[in-house]
Scaffold this active site. Structure first.
Site, PDB file in Angstrom:
ATOM      1  N   HIS A  41      60.173  26.602  -1.957  1.00 15.84           N
ATOM      2  CA  HIS A  41      61.539  26.266  -1.834  1.00 15.84           C
ATOM      3  C   HIS A  41      62.067  26.698  -0.306  1.00 15.84           C
ATOM      4  O   HIS A  41      62.285  27.618   0.089  1.00 15.84           O
ATOM      5  CB  HIS A  41      62.475  26.908  -2.800  1.00 15.84           C
ATOM      6  CG  HIS A  41      63.897  26.592  -2.635  1.00 15.84           C
ATOM      7  ND1 HIS A  41      64.714  27.671  -2.216  1.00 15.84           N
ATOM      8  CD2 HIS A  41      64.455  25.557  -3.112  1.00 15.84           C
ATOM      9  CE1 HIS A  41      65.999  26.811  -2.506  1.00 15.84           C
ATOM     10  NE2 HIS A  41      65.720  25.544  -2.719  1.00 15.84           N
ATOM     11  N   GLU A  68      58.676  22.574  -0.284  1.00 18.61           N
ATOM     12  CA  GLU A  68      60.150  21.652  -0.428  1.00 18.61           C
ATOM     13  C   GLU A  68      60.880  21.833   0.700  1.00 18.61           C
ATOM     14  O   GLU A  68      60.885  22.877   1.387  1.00 18.61           O
ATOM     15  CB  GLU A  68      61.015  22.356  -1.585  1.00 18.61           C
ATOM     16  CG  GLU A  68      61.989  21.717  -2.065  1.00 18.61           C
ATOM     17  CD  GLU A  68      63.509  21.934  -1.509  1.00 18.61           C
ATOM     18  OE1 GLU A  68      64.369  21.102  -1.762  1.00 18.61           O
ATOM     19  OE2 GLU A  68      63.495  22.918  -0.695  1.00 18.61           O
ATOM     20  N   ASP A  70      64.462  19.988   2.722  1.00 16.84           N
ATOM     21  CA  ASP A  70      65.817  19.121   2.605  1.00 16.84           C
ATOM     22  C   ASP A  70      65.831  18.530   3.932  1.00 16.84           C
ATOM     23  O   ASP A  70      65.588  18.981   4.995  1.00 16.84           O
ATOM     24  CB  ASP A  70      67.038  20.184   2.513  1.00 16.84           C
ATOM     25  CG  ASP A  70      67.020  20.986   1.508  1.00 16.84           C
ATOM     26  OD1 ASP A  70      66.873  20.608   0.498  1.00 16.84           O
ATOM     27  OD2 ASP A  70      66.491  22.202   1.660  1.00 16.84           O
ATOM     28  N   HIS A  83      69.213  22.021   4.951  1.00 16.21           N
ATOM     29  CA  HIS A  83      69.845  21.987   3.586  1.00 16.21           C
ATOM     30  C   HIS A  83      71.336  21.578   3.739  1.00 16.21           C
ATOM     31  O   HIS A  83      71.672  20.554   2.967  1.00 16.21           O
ATOM     32  CB  HIS A  83      69.864  23.320   2.929  1.00 16.21           C
ATOM     33  CG  HIS A  83      70.339  23.344   1.413  1.00 16.21           C
ATOM     34  ND1 HIS A  83      71.708  23.831   1.476  1.00 16.21           N
ATOM     35  CD2 HIS A  83      69.961  23.276   0.436  1.00 16.21           C
ATOM     36  CE1 HIS A  83      72.049  23.519   0.074  1.00 16.21           C
ATOM     37  NE2 HIS A  83      71.258  23.179  -0.520  1.00 16.21           N
ATOM     38  N   GLU A 150      63.346  16.566  -0.392  1.00 20.25           N
ATOM     39  CA  GLU A 150      64.724  16.314  -0.895  1.00 20.25           C
ATOM     40  C   GLU A 150      65.421  15.644   0.113  1.00 20.25           C
ATOM     41  O   GLU A 150      65.823  15.787   1.038  1.00 20.25           O
ATOM     42  CB  GLU A 150      65.458  17.520  -1.330  1.00 20.25           C
ATOM     43  CG  GLU A 150      66.597  17.049  -1.878  1.00 20.25           C
ATOM     44  CD  GLU A 150      67.395  18.263  -2.496  1.00 20.25           C
ATOM     45  OE1 GLU A 150      66.922  19.581  -2.351  1.00 20.25           O
ATOM     46  OE2 GLU A 150      68.783  18.027  -2.841  1.00 20.25           O
TER      47      GLU A 150
END
Ligand code: G3P
Ligand code: CA
Length: 302
Positions: A41, A68, A70, A83, A150
């Site tokens: 993450h 992961e 963003d 993020h 994401e």
């Protein structure tokens, strides 16, 4: 060393229900069953500044299945890995991402935030860590890792999704009409978003790439059947918070052919609990732990 699994068998199991074409009735991408994914993450963000090259490199060293990250669009229409919508939390700066160019962001250090929040893992060199463009990350890591991207704060134009796909194609992570896979048969790229519109646009353009609908719940996860059926038409899975995960929900999603990935799970006992519940993977700031638990699960099965 990557996980010891039956690569060929798993590769064969990566069924792309989607045909090469885009548009309605194009199907959707499927993932192998019985594979518990360790997803780093924002990279290995317990140990290095989130969404930074050092965090992604460490996740790769820890053998995470995916990093992961963003992604947002800058003022000059380029893709930056961050993020938040502004720099307040990370760099003590109220400016918004949409008001900065990528080149400006690449000059802004934000690692002091990590050093203050993680004194045990702090290092003076992290102070100088700056924001990266998506292209920088893809250039640096290439095919040494898989990417779980994401899509944050997309607008309705679809330009952001197009730009992400162009970057992935330029780095040979997706082909013209099929997503590339790693040596274990996992797709090099998957997408998640809270925005169903963004996921539907992606599905229309590239039905071969797995998509995951993000949800947040304040209590136990539960969704009305008609909503689940709609999601199952285009998505490979659903991603839910750890606090909302329960066996009934996970089983119900499986009945609809949807995987469930849970965020953000950092304790060994909690990863174990989710494996026992039937979850298909976890987002974790500590990918070393999740990789080990996933390996133990595979050993138990063999
Ligand atoms: O991976 C799920 C997670 O990324 C969604 O939450 O806030 O960390 O982007 P957030
Ligand atoms: Ca995220």
């Amino acid at each position: 060393m990557k996980r010891l699994i039956q690569s060929a068998a798993i590769g064969a199991l990566l069924i792309l229900g989607a045909s090469a074409c885009s548009g309605e009735d194009a199907g959707k991408a499927e993932l192998p069953d019985d594979r518990f994914l360790a997803i780093a993450h924002r990279g290995a963000s317990e140990y290095r500044p989130e969404n930074s090259l050092p965090a992604f490199r460490l996740a790769e060293e820890m053998n995470a299945d995916y990093i992961e990250l963003d992604v947002q669009m800058t003022k000059d229409g380029r893709l930056v890995v961050i993020h938040d919508e502004d720099l307040d939390r990370l760099a003590d700066d109220p400016e918004k991402v949409e008001d900065l160019t990528l080149d400006e962001m690449k000059e802004i250090p934000f690692g002091d935030h990590f050093n203050e929040k993680h004194p045990v893992n702090a290092e003076p060199e992290y102070s100088g860590v700056t924001f990266s463009g998506l292209n920088d990350v893809l250039s640096e890591l290439g095919t040494s890792i898989n990417y779980y991207i994401e899509i944050k704060t997309p607008d309705e134009s679809g330009e952001m999704e197009k730009a992400v796909l162009e970057a992935l194609a330029a780095h040979d992570l997706i082909g013209e009409d099929s997503v590339k896979t790693d040596e274990e048969g996992l797709p090099r790229v998957m997408f998640q978003s809270f925005s169903e519109d963004a996921l539907l646009r992606l599905h229309d353009m590239r039905p071969d790439i797995p998509l995951f609908r993000l949800y947040s719940f304040s209590d136990d996860a539960v969704l009305p059947p008609d909503q689940v059926e709609r999601i199952a038409d285009y998505a490979t899975g659903i991603n839910i918070p750890e606090s909302s995960a329960n066996k009934d929900f996970i089983e119900a999603m499986h009945v609809h052919g949807l995987k469930v990935h849970v965020y953000t799970v950092n304790e060994e006992t909690d990863v174990k609990k989710l494996i026992d519940m039937g979850a298909d993977g976890v987002f974790t700031n500590r990918p070393d732990i999740a990789v080990r638990m996933a390996e133990e699960k595979e050993e138990d099965r063999s």
